[in-house]
Design a protein around this motif. Structure first.
Motif, PDB file in Angstrom:
ATOM      1  N   GLU A 184      35.050  48.125  44.330  1.00 54.85           N
ATOM      2  CA  GLU A 184      35.701  46.892  43.894  1.00 54.85           C
ATOM      3  C   GLU A 184      34.812  46.067  42.976  1.00 54.85           C
ATOM      4  O   GLU A 184      35.284  45.431  42.034  1.00 54.85           O
ATOM      5  CB  GLU A 184      36.103  46.050  45.100  1.00 54.85           C
ATOM      6  CG  GLU A 184      36.886  44.801  44.749  1.00 54.85           C
ATOM      7  CD  GLU A 184      37.332  44.024  45.959  1.00 54.85           C
ATOM      8  OE1 GLU A 184      38.288  43.250  45.854  1.00 54.85           O
ATOM      9  OE2 GLU A 184      36.715  44.190  47.045  1.00 54.85           O
TER      10      GLU A 184
ATOM     11  N   LYS B 212      39.714  50.087  36.516  1.00 56.06           N
ATOM     12  CA  LYS B 212      39.369  48.680  36.353  1.00 56.06           C
ATOM     13  C   LYS B 212      37.949  48.521  35.812  1.00 56.06           C
ATOM     14  O   LYS B 212      37.688  47.646  34.984  1.00 56.06           O
ATOM     15  CB  LYS B 212      39.506  47.952  37.694  1.00 56.06           C
ATOM     16  CG  LYS B 212      40.940  47.742  38.143  1.00 56.06           C
ATOM     17  CD  LYS B 212      41.003  46.908  39.407  1.00 56.06           C
ATOM     18  CE  LYS B 212      42.439  46.615  39.803  1.00 56.06           C
ATOM     19  NZ  LYS B 212      42.522  45.766  41.018  1.00 56.06           N
TER      20      LYS B 212
ATOM     21  N   SER C 217      40.367  39.091  32.017  1.00 60.79           N
ATOM     22  CA  SER C 217      40.698  38.623  33.363  1.00 60.79           C
ATOM     23  C   SER C 217      40.236  39.626  34.419  1.00 60.79           C
ATOM     24  O   SER C 217      39.771  39.240  35.501  1.00 60.79           O
ATOM     25  CB  SER C 217      42.204  38.372  33.485  1.00 60.79           C
ATOM     26  OG  SER C 217      42.941  39.578  33.439  1.00 60.79           O
ATOM     27  N   THR C 218      40.337  40.915  34.105  1.00 69.72           N
ATOM     28  CA  THR C 218      39.844  41.945  35.023  1.00 69.72           C
ATOM     29  C   THR C 218      38.336  41.859  35.174  1.00 69.72           C
ATOM     30  O   THR C 218      37.804  41.910  36.294  1.00 69.72           O
ATOM     31  CB  THR C 218      40.237  43.347  34.504  1.00 69.72           C
ATOM     32  OG1 THR C 218      41.655  43.462  34.474  1.00 69.72           O
ATOM     33  CG2 THR C 218      39.654  44.440  35.397  1.00 69.72           C
TER      34      THR C 218
ATOM     35  N   SER D  87      37.311  38.780  37.188  1.00 68.98           N
ATOM     36  CA  SER D  87      37.603  38.984  38.608  1.00 68.98           C
ATOM     37  C   SER D  87      36.521  39.833  39.270  1.00 68.98           C
ATOM     38  O   SER D  87      36.030  39.504  40.362  1.00 68.98           O
ATOM     39  CB  SER D  87      38.964  39.659  38.768  1.00 68.98           C
ATOM     40  OG  SER D  87      39.222  39.967  40.115  1.00 68.98           O
TER      41      SER D  87
ATOM     42  N   ASN E  69      33.941  38.311  42.052  1.00 69.75           N
ATOM     43  CA  ASN E  69      33.884  38.873  43.401  1.00 69.75           C
ATOM     44  C   ASN E  69      32.468  39.305  43.762  1.00 69.75           C
ATOM     45  O   ASN E  69      32.025  39.137  44.907  1.00 69.75           O
ATOM     46  CB  ASN E  69      34.836  40.062  43.516  1.00 69.75           C
ATOM     47  CG  ASN E  69      36.291  39.646  43.592  1.00 69.75           C
ATOM     48  OD1 ASN E  69      36.594  38.507  43.928  1.00 69.75           O
ATOM     49  ND2 ASN E  69      37.194  40.554  43.273  1.00 69.75           N
TER      50      ASN E  69
END
Length: 246
Positions: A12, A114, A196-197, A200, A204
């Motif tokens: 992630e 991603k 935006s990806t 993020s 995180n």
């Protein structure tokens, strides 16, 4: 040998578990290796937790002259289940049984895509900063050969390889997950979505670093800011035949 753990990526956050401070301890006894992992909270997603622990075991097992490899996840609400599954080499579905609807291949692929999107945005944003006269629509014509040979490009090329995209100099940079270029009319929108990806992912990672430092006081020394990722924190830890780090 411990550089192998630098290759284990949080799916992630798209950063090595070594840089994130997720490696709690490493013990060498003869040819056997025991690794303990820790996460920012006890309720981190079990599939992510299992994926990192399993990848860590695979990375160490693949090394030459390594005997028994034990990887344990500490202080997680599913630690017992995950650790038992790792010992039995049961795989994700064999570990979580009816709770695991699918294996982890698609999950891994989703986050690899991603990661590519974020790396693409970083490279193109730097490209625009160096050429303020360019409009965002011009990004539709940028190819890999136009990018400077820097760390951002190297990261992008690695991620393109991971998801099966071309790395030849003539390949378009601004592409979707299938490698299809965006037309000029959609270039600005595609870049904003990619940004935006990336934001993020970076946000995180920053949040998880803070949670880990709060949960494990003193773990700050194991955290590696993204800008300093050329350093491998575990590579020179073990200087004797047997040593444990906490």
């Amino acid at each position: 040998m411990l550089r192998a753990l630098d290759s284990v990526i949080d799916p992630e956050l798209d950063e090595p578990i070594t840089d994130l401070g997720f490696v709690r301890s490493v013990t060498l006894t003869g040819s056997s290796v025991e690794v303990h992992l820790r996460l920012p909270t006890s309720f981190c997603a079990p599939n992510f937790a299992y994926l990192m622990a399993s990848d860590a075991k695979d990375a160490l097992t693949a090394l030459p002259n390594v005997g028994v490899v034990t990887v344990e996840l500490d202080d997680h609400h599913d630690s017992d289940i995950i650790n038992s599954g790792l010992v039995a080499d049961a795989g994700y579905k064999g570990t979580f049984l009816h709770e695991a609807e699918n294996d982890l291949d698609e999950l891994r692929a989703t986050f690899q895509r991603k990661a590519h999107t974020a790396a693409m945005e970083r490279s193109l944003t730097e490209f625009l900063r160096a050429r303020p006269e360019l409009a965002e629509t011009a990004l539709a014509n940028v190819v890999l050969g136009d990018l400077p040979d820097d760390s951002a490009k190297a990261a992008l090329l690695r991620r393109r390889v991971t998801i099966g995209l071309s790395t030849v100099d003539s390949a378009s940079v601004l592409v979707d997950e299938r490698g299809s270029p965006y037309p000029a009319v959609l270039a600005a929108l595609a870049l904003r979505r990619a940004r935006s990806t990336r934001i993020s992912i970076d946000g995180n990672a920053h949040f998880c670093r803070g949670l880990l430092a709060t949960r494990y006081p003193g773990s700050e020394v194991d955290l590696m800011p993204k800008a300093e990722q050329s350093y491998f924190p575990l590579s020179s830890i073990i200087r004797t035949h047997k040593r444990k780090i906490a």
